[in-house]
Design a protein around this motif. Structure first.
Motif, short mmCIF file in Angstrom:
data_model
loop_
_atom_site.label_atom_id
_atom_site.label_comp_id
_atom_site.label_asym_id
_atom_site.label_seq_id
_atom_site.Cartn_x
_atom_site.Cartn_y
_atom_site.Cartn_z
N VAL A 32 0.86 -1.18 0.00
CA VAL A 32 0.00 0.00 0.00
C VAL A 32 0.90 1.24 0.00
N ARG A 33 0.70 2.11 -0.96
CA ARG A 33 1.55 3.28 -1.13
C ARG A 33 0.96 4.46 -0.37
N VAL A 34 1.80 5.10 0.46
CA VAL A 34 1.30 6.07 1.44
C VAL A 34 2.07 7.39 1.35
N GLU A 60 8.29 3.77 11.93
CA GLU A 60 7.42 2.71 12.45
C GLU A 60 6.81 1.89 11.32
N LEU A 61 6.37 2.55 10.28
CA LEU A 61 5.78 1.82 9.16
C LEU A 61 6.83 0.99 8.43
N ALA A 62 8.05 1.50 8.36
CA ALA A 62 9.13 0.74 7.72
C ALA A 62 9.46 -0.51 8.52
N ILE A 99 3.59 -1.81 3.59
CA ILE A 99 3.40 -0.37 3.43
C ILE A 99 4.65 0.22 2.79
N GLU A 100 4.45 1.11 1.83
CA GLU A 100 5.55 1.84 1.23
C GLU A 100 5.27 3.34 1.35
N ALA A 129 2.37 16.58 -3.28
CA ALA A 129 2.86 15.21 -3.08
C ALA A 129 1.87 14.18 -3.60
N VAL A 130 0.60 14.41 -3.34
CA VAL A 130 -0.43 13.46 -3.80
C VAL A 130 -0.49 13.43 -5.32
N ILE A 131 -0.45 14.58 -5.93
CA ILE A 131 -0.51 14.64 -7.39
C ILE A 131 0.73 14.00 -8.02
N ALA A 132 1.89 14.24 -7.40
CA ALA A 132 3.14 13.70 -7.96
C ALA A 132 3.26 12.20 -7.78
N HIS A 133 2.80 11.68 -6.64
CA HIS A 133 3.08 10.27 -6.31
C HIS A 133 1.88 9.35 -6.45
N GLN A 134 0.67 9.89 -6.52
CA GLN A 134 -0.53 9.08 -6.67
C GLN A 134 -0.58 7.93 -5.66
N PRO A 135 -0.59 8.23 -4.36
CA PRO A 135 -0.61 7.17 -3.35
C PRO A 135 -1.97 6.48 -3.27
N ASP A 136 -1.98 5.34 -2.60
CA ASP A 136 -3.24 4.66 -2.32
C ASP A 136 -3.95 5.28 -1.11
#
Length: 226
Positions: free
Chosen positions: A9-11, A27-29, A36-37, A51-58
């Motif tokens: 899951v990309r965050v 902690e997530l790592a 989780i990534e 950041a959201v526009i550039a990386h398109q996270p889940d």
């Protein structure tokens, strides 16, 4: 057949405190390795949108109170952005606030879940995964606020009118003081000086026309802000 090697899951982590962002990432790592990534971090509304526009996270882990308008403003602007239309993420609020109006306002703004910063690493990994899968996730106490609000038993408009007099930082100070925190503890929690806490507290009492922290506690309790 289920994918034996599902994609993590990309965050994106959005919070205005760098130390907190670093702690969540670490902690997530550790706990969420392979599941989780973390793609990026952001400290305010504009950085979050970029950041959201550039990386398109889940999933976007989103603080409620941010410079530039808050978490609800991030969701609002992204909903209007053509650049984000092709892959809208799910939003999971991760906040120090467990006040009813923050929970309700954030869910109405578009978040799929709301958990507080007392959550453990494994719980957070689970919450992110569930939100990514389409579930709604809340810390147990907060689920009641949402049910009460949509059932009509909390007068959200009246609460909002009172709180509109306060800045976001004043709201944070108000809640902590009303819960019994000492000025020193508030300063440590919010990464500000004791003098700044005192200034915010004086402003809160003046704007709400209250005379003491005891009256503030009663005021906040009556409005289910604690």
């Amino acid at each position: 057949m289920a994918d034996p090697n599902p994609r993590p899951v990309r965050v994106v982590i959005v919070d205005d405190h760098a130390m907190f962002r670093s702690g969540v990432r670490a902690e997530l790592a550790s706990v969420g390795a392979g599941v989780i990534e973390v793609l990026a971090e952001a400290a305010d509304v504009d950085e979050a949108i970029a950041a959201v526009i550039a990386h398109q996270p889940d999933v976007v882990l989103l603080d409620v109170h941010l410079p530039g308008g808050g978490g609800v403003e991030v969701m609002r602007k992204l909903s209007l952005s053509p650049a984000s239309a092709s892959g809208s993420p799910k939003f999971l609020a991760l906040s120090v606030s467990d006040a009813a109006e923050d929970v309700i306002g954030t869910i109405r703004g578009g978040a799929r879940g709301y958990v507080t910063k007392t959550i453990t690493g494994p719980e957070l990994v689970s919450a992110i995964g569930r939100v990514a899968g389409g579930d709604a996730v809340f810390s147990p106490r907060l689920a009641g606020f949402v049910l009460d609000a949509f059932a009509g038993s909390i007068d959200v408009a009246a609460v909002d009118e009172d709180l509109d007099r306060l800045t976001e930082r004043e709201r944070e100070v108000m809640r902590l003081i009303a819960r019994g925190y000492a000025y020193k503890e508030v300063a440590k929690e919010l990464f500000i000086s004791i003098k700044t806490v005192e200034t915010h507290m004086s402003s809160v009492l003046r704007k709400l026309q209250l005379s003491s922290r005891h009256e503030l506690t009663r005021w906040a309790n009556d409005r289910r802000l604690l």
